[in-house]
Write a protein that holds these residues in place. Structure first.
Motif, PDB file in Angstrom:
ATOM      1  N   TRP A  86       0.842  -1.196   0.000  1.00 37.63           N
ATOM      2  CA  TRP A  86       0.000   0.000   0.000  1.00 37.63           C
ATOM      3  C   TRP A  86       0.874   1.241   0.000  1.00 37.63           C
ATOM      4  N   GLY A 107      -9.605  -2.703  12.471  1.00 36.22           N
ATOM      5  CA  GLY A 107      -8.828  -2.201  11.345  1.00 36.22           C
ATOM      6  C   GLY A 107      -7.539  -1.494  11.699  1.00 36.22           C
ATOM      7  N   LEU A 161      -9.503   3.304   7.085  1.00 30.75           N
ATOM      8  CA  LEU A 161      -8.986   1.953   7.267  1.00 30.75           C
ATOM      9  C   LEU A 161     -10.068   0.931   7.578  1.00 30.75           C
ATOM     10  N   ASP A 168     -14.373   0.140   6.980  1.00 30.01           N
ATOM     11  CA  ASP A 168     -15.666   0.503   6.418  1.00 30.01           C
ATOM     12  C   ASP A 168     -16.536  -0.745   6.439  1.00 30.01           C
ATOM     13  N   ARG A 183     -17.775  -2.371   3.179  1.00 32.68           N
ATOM     14  CA  ARG A 183     -16.905  -3.087   2.246  1.00 32.68           C
ATOM     15  C   ARG A 183     -17.007  -4.587   2.467  1.00 32.68           C
ATOM     16  N   LEU A 185      -9.209  -2.427   5.795  1.00 30.30           N
ATOM     17  CA  LEU A 185      -8.444  -2.205   4.561  1.00 30.30           C
ATOM     18  C   LEU A 185      -7.150  -3.007   4.560  1.00 30.30           C
ATOM     19  N   GLU A 229     -11.611   5.404  -4.627  1.00 29.87           N
ATOM     20  CA  GLU A 229     -11.789   4.361  -3.628  1.00 29.87           C
ATOM     21  C   GLU A 229     -10.467   4.059  -2.930  1.00 29.87           C
ATOM     22  N   ALA A 230     -10.573   3.589  -1.697  1.00 29.79           N
ATOM     23  CA  ALA A 230      -9.368   3.295  -0.919  1.00 29.79           C
ATOM     24  C   ALA A 230      -8.500   2.240  -1.592  1.00 29.79           C
ATOM     25  N   ALA A 231      -9.130   1.336  -2.352  1.00 31.80           N
ATOM     26  CA  ALA A 231      -8.387   0.250  -2.985  1.00 31.80           C
ATOM     27  C   ALA A 231      -7.371   0.745  -4.006  1.00 31.80           C
TER      28      ALA A 231
END
Length: 244
Positions: A95, A139, A195, A197, A200, A205, A235-237
């Protein structure tokens, strides 16, 4: 791989101790063992087993005592780990998380560590942080290890409120607070990427075994990213650079 101990947790779980202390070696051992036991769990080779959970130095196996015997599971796990290389590489995502290095403890840390704020941020962001464990809050990643010379204990007086996304250090590790909460770590910056949600498919995450690098951003860029994430424009991804 040697097993240090197998500790029953009542009649529905067993904790397998794999390393004596927190660190990169322990993380590698836990990662290799978890990967092997996950294969056995998926293949149905651990009768009654339901779930694996990992910590800094151990793995806990949860099972149904009506379908599997504790002694049998301990024997199967021990036999499997004897054939597992503790240094076997385990795939994890990389990441690249933005971080605004304007933490309220930077001045104090700069004085204590004997380095300028800019140098502190530079060295922290140049480090690849391995997620050792997820805990304390849903998370929240405990990541190591910090660069040499960064070792500081927790704050003597914890804060009653630490902001969501705070990036903080203590005891040779880095954390990111997924929610506003009390906390006793030294804040060096803030990350805008959520981190956790619950909406999801995988609410957390980050996972143990993932790697994190922080990309420094200024305050304005931090606010832009936070706004884009909140509005669903990104998006976080997208911050996962390597999903292999």
């Amino acid at each position: 791989m040697d097993l240090l101990a197998a500790r029953p947790l009542a009649d529905r779980a067993i904790t397998f101790d794999l390393a004596p202390r927190i660190g990169a070696e322990a993380a590698a051992r836990v990662g290799a063992a978890h990967a092997r036991l996950a294969e056995l769990l998926e293949a149905g080779a651990l009768p009654g087993a339901r779930e694996l959970s990992r910590a800094f130095c151990s793995i806990t196996l949860h099972y149904d005592p009506l379908e599997g015997r504790q002694a049998d599971l301990v024997a199967r796990v021990r036999a499997a780990l004897e054939k597992t290389d503790p240094a076997a590489p385990v795939a994890g995502r990389l990441w690249r998380l933005p971080c605004c290095y304007e933490g309220e403890d930077l001045d104090d840390l700069s004085e204590r560590l004997g380095m300028k704020r800019e140098k502190l941020a530079e060295r922290h962001s140049a480090t690849e942080h391995r997620v050792y464990a997820i805990g304390f809050l849903p998370g929240l990643p405990f990541m190591g290890e910090l660069p040499e010379g960064f070792s500081v204990p927790r704050r003597e007086t914890p804060r009653t409120r630490v902001p969501q996304g705070a990036v903080a250090i203590a005891n040779g590790l880095t954390v990111i607070y997924p929610f506003e909460s009390p906390g006793g770590w030294h804040i060096v910056g803030r990350c805008p990427v959520p981190l956790f949600d619950a909406a999801r498919a995988a609410p957390a995450l980050l996972e143990a075994g993932d790697r994190v690098r922080f990309d420094p951003v200024d305050h304005d860029r931090f606010e832009e990213i936070a706004a884009d994430l909140a509005a669903g424009r990104i998006e976080a991804a997208r911050y996962a650079e390597d999903t292999s």
